[in-house]
Design a protein around this motif. Structure first.
Motif, short mmCIF file in Angstrom:
data_model
loop_
_atom_site.label_atom_id
_atom_site.label_comp_id
_atom_site.label_asym_id
_atom_site.label_seq_id
_atom_site.Cartn_x
_atom_site.Cartn_y
_atom_site.Cartn_z
N TYR A 143 0.81 -1.22 0.00
CA TYR A 143 0.00 0.00 0.00
C TYR A 143 0.85 1.27 0.00
N MET A 144 1.90 1.30 0.81
CA MET A 144 2.66 2.54 0.94
C MET A 144 3.44 2.85 -0.34
N LYS A 145 3.92 1.83 -1.03
CA LYS A 145 4.56 2.08 -2.31
C LYS A 145 3.57 2.74 -3.26
N SER A 146 2.34 2.24 -3.24
CA SER A 146 1.32 2.79 -4.12
C SER A 146 1.04 4.25 -3.78
N GLN A 147 0.95 4.55 -2.50
CA GLN A 147 0.69 5.92 -2.08
C GLN A 147 1.73 6.87 -2.66
N THR A 148 2.98 6.43 -2.66
CA THR A 148 4.06 7.29 -3.13
C THR A 148 4.12 7.34 -4.64
N PHE A 149 4.07 6.17 -5.30
CA PHE A 149 4.20 6.10 -6.75
C PHE A 149 3.17 6.97 -7.46
N THR A 150 1.93 6.98 -6.96
CA THR A 150 0.86 7.63 -7.69
C THR A 150 0.96 9.15 -7.69
N ARG A 151 1.77 9.75 -6.82
CA ARG A 151 1.82 11.20 -6.85
C ARG A 151 3.16 11.81 -6.47
N VAL A 152 4.21 11.02 -6.46
CA VAL A 152 5.52 11.58 -6.12
C VAL A 152 6.00 12.49 -7.24
N PHE A 153 6.66 13.58 -6.86
CA PHE A 153 7.26 14.50 -7.82
C PHE A 153 8.77 14.41 -7.67
N HIS A 154 9.45 14.07 -8.76
CA HIS A 154 10.90 13.93 -8.72
C HIS A 154 11.55 15.29 -8.94
N ASP A 155 12.28 15.72 -7.94
CA ASP A 155 12.99 17.00 -7.99
C ASP A 155 14.47 16.71 -7.80
N GLY A 156 15.15 16.39 -8.91
CA GLY A 156 16.52 15.92 -8.81
C GLY A 156 16.54 14.59 -8.08
N ALA A 157 17.32 14.49 -7.03
CA ALA A 157 17.38 13.25 -6.26
C ALA A 157 16.24 13.15 -5.24
N ALA A 158 15.57 14.26 -4.97
CA ALA A 158 14.49 14.27 -3.98
C ALA A 158 13.21 13.68 -4.57
N MET A 159 12.43 13.04 -3.72
CA MET A 159 11.12 12.49 -4.10
C MET A 159 10.09 13.15 -3.19
N LEU A 160 9.31 14.06 -3.77
CA LEU A 160 8.46 14.92 -2.97
C LEU A 160 6.98 14.61 -3.14
N LEU A 161 6.25 14.68 -2.04
CA LEU A 161 4.79 14.68 -2.07
C LEU A 161 4.36 16.12 -1.85
N ILE A 162 3.73 16.71 -2.88
CA ILE A 162 3.39 18.13 -2.86
C ILE A 162 1.88 18.30 -2.83
#
Length: 341
Positions: A143-162
């Protein structure tokens, strides 16, 4: 080829367009609390929560927003950097009743509401009709992978939930984007890619070359249909499971007569498999995910049919072979010889 395109467009009308984000149900009061929290932290939002024409949640402009102007200013204090999936940071924040991100976390969907390949139920996974995608579902039910994959924004090396940004529905070739706010360190601007009037739905676009099966598995979306239809990622002659589509993009098959013959035979085998497997029945109250998967089944078959006809026109003397393969109609004279797939 006009006759082929018309026939396919008619058949594709059967398939509804699902452009929903991972969110199925969002309570208005939770959205209002999210906006208030962002504003209290120094940000601003020119978007309201609403229901689009497809009956799914989306965000809509509350005033005229010129292309290049911000839809929202998102302070760094409201952005969640998830780091790597192994850290479990999102899970720790959700489980904490004292999380500073609570207004943001409160709008995240529950496990049963999340649309993503990692979170697909075992009962619906066979509708993918692909051993490759089904294997990923069975191995990735997290579940948690899905939460992140569906809306993560890649900002260089950072993976952001905005927040706010991740409520926008996907649209092919949408130019709305997230950029750094040079006037305030760490703050992000959700910038309009086109002029927006009050009430216009705000979109966000993933990479334009993404094919429908990959977009559904990785982002939980089925975007508007393409004309002409393209082969699914797993059906493409260049598909390599090791890069999941990076090498395919918009490449179109072409080759010698023998290579075309071999590709036609490969596609015919695939076409026969899909016909034997059949399309899932149209059911009332079947649910969002079921309908999305059924739409994908219809589109996949349209892509294979179109590609067979396109290749047959590359070497006209192979038309008799194609006509023998399940009775395809000969193409009409005229039309494009090399439509972009």
């Amino acid at each position: 080829m006009k006759g082929l395109q018309t026939a396919l467009q008619v058949s594709l009308l059967i398939a509804s367009v699902w452009t929903a984000t991972a969110f199925i149900h969002i309570k208005p009061d939770k959205y209002d609390a999210l906006v208030k929290w962002i504003e209290e932290n120094g940000g601003s939002v020119k978007a309201s929560l609403g229901i689009n024409q497809m009956g799914t949640h989306g965000i809509f402009a509350t005033e005229f927003i010129k292309a290049g102007d911000p839809i929202a200013q998102i302070p760094s204090s409201t952005i969640l950097d998830v780091g790597t999936f192994e850290t479990g940071q999102v899970l720790r924040e959700i489980l904490s009743s004292q999380s500073k991100y609570k207004p943001y976390l409160d709008i995240m969907p529950g496990k049963s509401e999340l649309v993503h390949g990692c979170n697909l139920s075992p009962e619906l996974a066979p509708m993918l009709q692909s051993e490759f995608w089904e294997a990923l579902v069975w191995n990735w039910q997290q579940y948690m992978k899905s939460q992140t994959f569906t809306r993560v924004f890649h900002d260089g090396a950072a993976m952001l939930l905005i927040p706010i940004f991740d409520l926008a529905n996907h649209r092919r070739n949408c130019t709305t984007n997230v950029v750094a706010d040079k006037s305030k360190k760490g703050q992000k601007l959700f910038v309009a890619g086109e002029d927006l009037g009050p009430g216009d739905e705000i979109c966000f676009g993933f990479k334009s070359h993404l094919r429908d099966d990959y977009a559904f598995i990785n982002f939980g979306v089925v975007a508007e249909e393409e004309h002409p239809p393209r082969l699914f990622l797993v059906d493409h002659h260049l598909f390599d499971f090791r890069d999941e589509g990076a090498s395919v993009k918009n490449q179109v098959f072409n080759g010698t007569e023998e290579e075309v013959k071999s590709e036609l035979l490969r596609l015919h085998t695939l076409d026969k498999f899909l016909k034997d497997a059949g399309v899932a029945p149209d059911k009332e109250d079947a649910g969002l995910v079921y309908n999305m998967l059924r739409t994908l089944q219809i589109r996949r078959r349209a892509g294979v049919t179109y590609e067979i006809k396109r290749l047959a026109q590359l070497h006209s003397h192979w038309l008799d072979v194609v006509q023998l393969l399940e009775g395809f109609l000969a193409p009409e004279e005229g039309g494009d010889k090399h439509p972009e797939l």
